[in-house]
Design a protein around this motif. Structure first.
Motif, PDB file in Angstrom:
ATOM      1  N   ASP A 191       9.001  -7.215  -3.081  1.00 16.80           N
ATOM      2  CA  ASP A 191      10.017  -8.168  -3.534  1.00 16.80           C
ATOM      3  C   ASP A 191      11.401  -7.521  -3.590  1.00 16.80           C
ATOM      4  OD1 ASP A 191       9.529  -6.479  -5.588  1.00 16.80           O
ATOM      5  OD2 ASP A 191       9.285  -8.020  -7.132  1.00 16.80           O
ATOM      6  N   LYS A 192      11.660  -6.567  -2.718  1.00 18.49           N
ATOM      7  CA  LYS A 192      12.980  -5.952  -2.567  1.00 18.49           C
ATOM      8  C   LYS A 192      13.060  -5.400  -1.154  1.00 18.49           C
ATOM      9  CE  LYS A 192      11.214  -1.854  -5.031  1.00 18.49           C
ATOM     10  NZ  LYS A 192      11.464  -0.962  -6.183  1.00 18.49           N
TER      11      LYS A 192
ATOM     12  N   CYS B 105      22.917 -15.837 -12.808  1.00 20.24           N
ATOM     13  CA  CYS B 105      22.303 -16.369 -14.030  1.00 20.24           C
ATOM     14  C   CYS B 105      20.912 -16.933 -13.750  1.00 20.24           C
ATOM     15  CB  CYS B 105      23.202 -17.434 -14.657  1.00 20.24           C
ATOM     16  SG  CYS B 105      24.711 -16.757 -15.413  1.00 20.24           S
ATOM     17  N   LYS B 106      20.717 -17.516 -12.561  1.00 23.39           N
ATOM     18  CA  LYS B 106      19.384 -17.999 -12.188  1.00 23.39           C
ATOM     19  C   LYS B 106      18.417 -16.834 -12.042  1.00 23.39           C
ATOM     20  CE  LYS B 106      20.647 -22.341  -9.889  1.00 23.39           C
ATOM     21  NZ  LYS B 106      20.672 -23.084  -8.598  1.00 23.39           N
ATOM     22  N   ALA B 107      18.901 -15.725 -11.464  1.00 21.18           N
ATOM     23  CA  ALA B 107      18.054 -14.535 -11.328  1.00 21.18           C
ATOM     24  C   ALA B 107      17.633 -14.020 -12.699  1.00 21.18           C
ATOM     25  CB  ALA B 107      18.802 -13.447 -10.555  1.00 21.18           C
TER      26      ALA B 107
ATOM     27  N   ARG C 253      19.374 -13.197   5.092  1.00 27.55           N
ATOM     28  CA  ARG C 253      17.997 -13.688   5.081  1.00 27.55           C
ATOM     29  C   ARG C 253      17.793 -14.696   3.948  1.00 27.55           C
ATOM     30  NH1 ARG C 253      13.208 -12.663   2.661  1.00 27.55           N
ATOM     31  NH2 ARG C 253      14.163 -11.173   1.237  1.00 27.55           N
ATOM     32  N   SER C 254      18.370 -14.409   2.774  1.00 27.54           N
ATOM     33  CA  SER C 254      18.201 -15.321   1.642  1.00 27.54           C
ATOM     34  C   SER C 254      18.871 -16.660   1.903  1.00 27.54           C
ATOM     35  CB  SER C 254      18.756 -14.690   0.367  1.00 27.54           C
ATOM     36  OG  SER C 254      20.165 -14.624   0.390  1.00 27.54           O
TER      37      SER C 254
ATOM     38  N   ALA D 172      13.934 -13.623  -8.039  1.00 29.35           N
ATOM     39  CA  ALA D 172      15.117 -13.059  -8.690  1.00 29.35           C
ATOM     40  C   ALA D 172      15.938 -12.228  -7.711  1.00 29.35           C
ATOM     41  CB  ALA D 172      14.697 -12.218  -9.892  1.00 29.35           C
ATOM     42  N   TRP D 173      15.243 -11.412  -6.902  1.00 31.98           N
ATOM     43  CA  TRP D 173      15.973 -10.599  -5.931  1.00 31.98           C
ATOM     44  C   TRP D 173      16.709 -11.481  -4.925  1.00 31.98           C
ATOM     45  CZ3 TRP D 173      18.692  -6.863  -4.365  1.00 31.98           C
ATOM     46  CH2 TRP D 173      18.918  -6.657  -3.016  1.00 31.98           C
ATOM     47  N   GLY D 174      16.087 -12.574  -4.518  1.00 31.53           N
ATOM     48  CA  GLY D 174      16.727 -13.459  -3.553  1.00 31.53           C
ATOM     49  C   GLY D 174      18.037 -14.031  -4.073  1.00 31.53           C
TER      50      GLY D 174
END
Length: 589
Positions: free
Chosen positions: A194-195, A366-368, A328-329, A339-341
Motif C-alpha cells: 500500500d505504498k 483530511c480524507k487520508a 496513478r491515483s 490513505a496513501w492514494g
C-alpha cells in the motif's frame, strides 16, 4: 589520366566465427575440422544462399558474408543460431560448436570479389563482443529491421571498440520464441504493497571489462541500501533482485515475480578514464518509462564516484516516484483510494504552491487522516501545505495556519520519529516561528534519516536564508537541485536564493534571482516581495513600484505590518532592511 574512382556500395555485412576454435582443434583437430566442414555444407552455406547472401571469404573458422538486406542478414543469423542451439543441446560441452555473429549495415569498398572498409570493420568488432551463440547488430541494422522480424532486440548501449574512433551502438538480437524459452509456471500474483514499491535490478556492465563488474554491482547495492532508508517505500532486498543478474527478462515479468510496481535498471560503461552510468525507472505493468538520467564522470576516485552517483540517483527517484504515484491515483476513482492514494493525489497540489490548489489538497489529506488517523505522512504533508499557505500570505490576518501546521508536524514526528518527512515539516514550522535553533535541528535530523532527501535540502536552505546564513543556504539549495534536477519544486528555489542574497546585503543578486523566480512562476508572491524589497534598497524605484503594484494584486492583504509580523526572519536587523525595502517600493503601512 583521371584517377580511377573507388567503387562503393551499401551492404549488410555478417561476420561469424567459431567460439574457442583453437581449443577444439587442440583436443580433436581432425574431428573439429570435419564437423565444421559438415556444418558449412549442410546448414550454413545453403541457408545463406536461400536468404540471398554472398559468401565473400572464409578464413579458418571465420566467415564474411554480404547480404543485400539487413532484414535478410539478421533472419539468416537467427535461423542458423537457432538450429545450432538445438543441435548442441544434446552434446557434451566439449563437443559443442558455437558461433558468434556480428552484423552491420554500412558502406563497403569493392575490390574484385572482396569487400573491406569501416562497414566490414564494425561487423567484425561486433562479432568480437558477442557472446557464444549470440547475434549482435549495430544501430544502423536495428533501425532497418525493428518491427520487421519476429525477434527481440536488447539495447546494450554504445560500445567502445578497438581501432574505431567512435563508439558503436549495439543490440542483442534474439528469436522471440527463444527469448521466452523455458517458461516457468505462472506464480500467483503477489499483492502490491500500500505504498510505492520498487526493485533495483543489478546494473549491467557494458564495458567489456570484468574489473568494472564490482562497480556496477556496487552502484546497484548502494541504491537498494539508500532506498531502504526511505520510510515511504517498499524496496525489494538485494538477494531477490540480484537473481536476475545476467538474464534477459521482460520488465513486466520481473515486476510480477517480485510483486512491485516499479523497476529501476541501469548500465555502467567505461571508456578510458571516463565512466558513464545510465539509469531508468519503469512502471512494471505498463512498461512506461517514468524517469531516466545519464551520468558522465571522470574516473578519479572510483568509490567517491560510486557514492556521488548513488546520491544523485536516489535523490531523483523519490520525487519521480511521487509524481508517478500521483498520476496513478488520478486514474482511480476516489472511492477506491486508500490513505496513501489520497496523499499521493494531494502532493502535486501542494507543490504548485498555488492558492487555488491548496483547498483541494487539504481536503484530500483530511480524507487520508480520516481513513488512518495514525498515518504520519498525511500529517506531515498537511503541515507543509499549511505553512506554505501562511508563507504566501493567502489568508487573513487572523488565520492560524502556521499554528495548525506546527501541531500537525509535532503529531507526525510523534507517530513516526523515523520518517524524515515529519522532521522536515516540524523544522519548517519552527523556522516559520522564527525559532532557528530548533528548525536547524529538525532539518538536520531529516537529512540524517535520508541524506539524499532533495526537498529537505531545499527547505533547509530556506530556513537558513531566513536566519541570515546566506552561504550555507545557497549550498543547500544547490545540493537540492543537484540531487533532483527535474523536481517540480525547483522552480521556487530562485526565490530562496534571492532571500539568501538579500540577507547578505547583495541586493543586485537578490533582485536577479527574484526576477528568475517570477519568470518561472508569475504568481510567486515570495519572489515579488524579494524583488520589491531589493529594488527599494537599490533605489531602483520604478521597478520597485511596478513590482509592488503587481504584489498587491497577488496578495491584497500585504502591508508593512503584515511583513513585520509574518515574514519569518528572526534577525531584527535583517527584517528591518527587508521591511524598509518594501516601504521604499510603496507597500502601504
Amino acid at each position: 589520366m583521371a584517377e580511377k574512382r573507388v567503387q562503393r556500395r551499401l551492404a549488410a555485412i555478417l561476420v561469424a566465427d567459431v567460439v574457442a576454435y583453437s581449443r577444439l582443434m587442440e583436443k580433436d583437430e581432425a574431428g573439429t575440422l570435419e564437423r565444421l566442414k559438415a556444418l558449412r555444407a549442410d546448414l550454413i552455406y545453403p541457408r545463406i544462399a536461400a536468404d540471398g547472401g554472398r559468401i565473400v571469404k572464409t578464413v579458418g573458422d571465420g566467415l564474411l558474408v554480404e547480404f543485400p538486406s539487413a532484414v535478410d542478414a539478421v533472419r539468416n543469423a537467427l535461423d542458423i543460431q537457432g538450429v545450432m542451439a538445438r543441435r548442441n543441446a544434446d552434446l557434451a560441452e566439449d563437443r559443442r560448436m558455437e558461433f558468434r555473429v556480428g552484423i552491420n549495415l554500412g558502406d563497403v569498398i569493392i575490390e574484385g570479389d572482396d569487400i573491406h572498409g569501416d562497414g566490414v570493420n564494425v561487423a567484425a568488432r561486433l562479432e568480437g563482443l558477442c557472446e557464444p551463440g549470440g547475434v549482435y547488430v549495430s544501430g544502423s541494422v536495428f533501425d532497418q529491421v525493428t518491427g520487421k522480424l519476429d525477434a527481440w532486440f536488447d539495447d546494450l548501449g554504445e560500445q567502445t571498440v578497438k581501432n574505431l574512433a567512435r563508439p558503436v551502438r549495439v543490440f542483442r538480437a534474439q528469436i522471440k520464441s527463444e527469448a521466452v524459452a523455458d517458461p516457468k509456471p505462472v506464480a500467483e500474483a503477489l499483492t502490491l504493497p500500500d505504498k510505492p514499491s520498487i526493485a533495483v535490478l543489478p546494473f549491467e556492465n557494458m564495458s567489456g571489462d570484468p574489473e568494472q563488474e564490482f562497480f556496477a554491482d556496487g552502484i546497484s547495492e548502494d541504491i537498494i541500501t539508500e532506498l531502504s532508508r526511505l520510510r515511504g517505500f517498499f524496496v525489494i532486498a538485494r538477494n531477490s533482485s540480484f537473481i536476475y543478474k545476467g538474464q534477459s527478462i521482460a520488465i513486466s515479468d520481473v515486476a510480477h515475480d517480485l510483486g512491485v510496481r516499479y523497476i529501476l535498471e541501469g548500465s555502467v560503461r567505461r571508456a578510458g578514464n571516463r565512466i558513464r552510468v545510465t539509469a531508468q525507472l519503469i512502471e512494471g505493468d505498463a512498461g512506461t518509462h517514468i524517469w531516466a538520467e545519464r551520468y558522465d564522470r571522470m574516473l578519479d576516485d572510483i568509490f567517491e564516484l560510486q557514492d556521488e552517483i548513488t546520491r544523485q540517483i536516489v535523490g531523483a527517484l523519490e520525487p519521480s516516484l511521487m509524481v508517478a504515484e500521483a498520476e496513478r491515483s488520478q486514474r482511480q476513482r476516489p472511492e477506491n483510494l486508500d490513505a496513501w492514494g489520497y496523499v499521493a493525489r494531494a502532493m502535486p497540489l501542494i507543490w504548485t504552491w498555488s492558492g487555488n490548489d491548496y483547498g483541494p489538497a487539504e481536503t484530500l489529506l483530511c480524507k487520508a487522516i480520516e481513513i488512518d488517523p495514525n498515518y504520519a505522512r498525511a500529517h506531515s504533508i498537511l503541515a507543509l501545505g499549511l505553512i506554505v499557505n501562511a508563507w504566501f500570505g493567502r489568508d487573513g490576518p487572523d488565520d492560524d495556519s502556521a499554528d495548525q501546521a506546527f501541531e500537525e508536524a509535532k503529531l507526525a514526528v510523534k507517530l513516526d520519529a523515523n520518517d524524515p518527512w515529519g522532521h522536515l515539516a516540524l523544522g519548517f514550522a519552527y523556522g516559520y516561528r522564527r525559532n532557528s535553533e530548533d528548525a536547524f535541528a529538525e532539518m538536520e535530523q531529516a537529512l540524517t534519516l535520508n541524506p539524499n532527501f532533495a526537498l529537505a535540502h531545499g527547505f533547509y536552505g530556506l530556513v537558513l536564508s531566513w536566519a541570515g546564513e546566506a552561504q550555507k543556504a545557497l549550498k543547500e539549495v544547490d545540493l537540492a537541485e543537484r540531487l533532483s534536477p527535474r523536481d517540480v519544486i525547483n522552480i521556487h528555489y530562485p526565490t530562496i536564493r534571492g532571500v539568501a542574497c538579500f540577507a547578505a546585503g547583495d541586493y543586485e543578486a537578490a533582485a536577479a534571482h527574484a526576477r528568475t523566480g517570477i519568470r518561472q512562476r508569475s504568481d510567486a508572491t515570495g519572489a515579488h516581495r524579494v524583488l520589491a524589497a531589493s529594488c527599494g534598497q537599490l533605489d531602483a524605484l520604478e521597478e520597485a513600484q511596478a513590482t509592488a503594484a503587481r504584489l498587491v494584486k497577488l496578495q491584497p492583504e500585504i502591508t508593512l505590518r503584515w511583513a513585520q509580523n509574518n515574514v519569518p526572519i528572526p534577525s531584527s536587523e535583517f527584517l528591518g532592511r527587508y521591511v524598509e525595502g518594501l516601504r521604499l517600493a510603496g507597500i502601504p503601512e
